[in-house]
Design a protein around this motif. Structure first.
Motif, short mmCIF file in Angstrom:
data_model
loop_
_atom_site.label_atom_id
_atom_site.label_comp_id
_atom_site.label_asym_id
_atom_site.label_seq_id
_atom_site.Cartn_x
_atom_site.Cartn_y
_atom_site.Cartn_z
N SER A 246 -0.13 57.29 50.64
CA SER A 246 -0.92 57.21 51.87
C SER A 246 -2.28 57.88 51.70
O SER A 246 -3.30 57.37 52.18
CB SER A 246 -0.16 57.85 53.04
N GLN A 247 -2.31 59.02 51.03
CA GLN A 247 -3.58 59.70 50.78
C GLN A 247 -4.47 58.83 49.89
O GLN A 247 -5.68 58.71 50.14
CB GLN A 247 -3.36 61.07 50.14
N THR B 150 -7.70 48.87 46.99
CA THR B 150 -7.26 49.19 48.35
C THR B 150 -6.16 48.23 48.77
O THR B 150 -5.12 48.65 49.31
CB THR B 150 -8.44 49.11 49.34
N GLN C 85 -5.86 55.97 52.05
CA GLN C 85 -6.92 56.40 52.96
C GLN C 85 -8.22 56.69 52.21
O GLN C 85 -9.30 56.31 52.65
CB GLN C 85 -6.48 57.64 53.75
N ASN C 86 -8.11 57.33 51.05
CA ASN C 86 -9.31 57.60 50.24
C ASN C 86 -9.95 56.31 49.74
O ASN C 86 -11.18 56.20 49.69
CB ASN C 86 -8.99 58.52 49.07
N ASP D 112 -11.75 54.73 52.73
CA ASP D 112 -12.97 55.48 53.04
C ASP D 112 -14.06 55.27 51.99
O ASP D 112 -15.24 55.24 52.32
CB ASP D 112 -12.67 56.98 53.15
N LEU E 13 -1.29 55.34 59.38
CA LEU E 13 -1.27 56.52 58.52
C LEU E 13 -1.03 57.77 59.34
O LEU E 13 -0.36 58.69 58.87
CB LEU E 13 -2.56 56.61 57.72
N ASP E 14 -1.57 57.83 60.56
CA ASP E 14 -1.30 58.98 61.42
C ASP E 14 0.19 59.10 61.69
O ASP E 14 0.75 60.19 61.66
CB ASP E 14 -2.06 58.88 62.74
N SER F 77 -5.65 53.44 60.42
CA SER F 77 -5.52 54.89 60.52
C SER F 77 -4.38 55.29 61.45
O SER F 77 -3.76 56.32 61.25
CB SER F 77 -6.82 55.53 60.96
#
Length: 143
Positions: free
Chosen positions: A76-77, A93, A80-81, A84, A5-6, A2
């Motif tokens: 990136s979205q 992934t 992350q999805n 999660d 990604l941030d 994360s």
């Protein structure tokens, strides 16, 4: 993961809610991809495997067009999805990790690319073993 990604979000200003809108000036291919994504997303929700597959494809489409900000936003979205929803050991992934890692290297963001690819290598080695073609591809990308 994360944290990376941030960093990406700060650099490319990812919008919190990802909405793909029709553009007045876009190719027929682009419009088909966007419409397909939106249709499946409405029917299945944000984190459905097929929706995320289409979001990843959109990212790859924009990468190939050289629209790096949009491409990284969508890729990136999607990653992350996938993390999660399916976790780090999921094949899709890991594919997202690999593609983003290689893309970062292409963009001369070696630190980000190497970090992403090393995590992908660790996951692929654990899941598929050291003698898997997917593991070897990741090793090759790391050089």
């Amino acid at each position: 993961m994360s944290a990376l990604l941030d960093t990406t979000e700060k650099e490319i200003e990812i919008e919190p809610e990802l909405e793909l809108e029709s553009k007045l000036e876009c190719s027929e291919d682009e419009q088909l991809l966007v419409n397909d994504y939106n249709t499946i997303k409405i029917a299945n929700g944000d984190c459905d495997r097929e929706v995320l597959c289409r979001l990843h494809k959109l990212g790859i489409y924009y990468k190939d067009k050289g629209e790096h900000v949009i491409a990284l936003r969508y890729m990136s979205q999607c990653l992350q999805n996938r993390i999660d929803t399916f976790g780090l050991k999921d094949e899709d992934t890991m594919m997202s990790q690999y593609d983003i890692g290689v893309y970062f290297l292409l963009l001369q963001r070696a630190a980000d690319g190497t970090k992403m690819l090393r995590e992908c290598l660790s996951n692929r080695t654990e899941v598929f073993g050291v003698n898997s073609v997917l593991t070897w591809d990741t090793m090759g990308a790391l050089g």
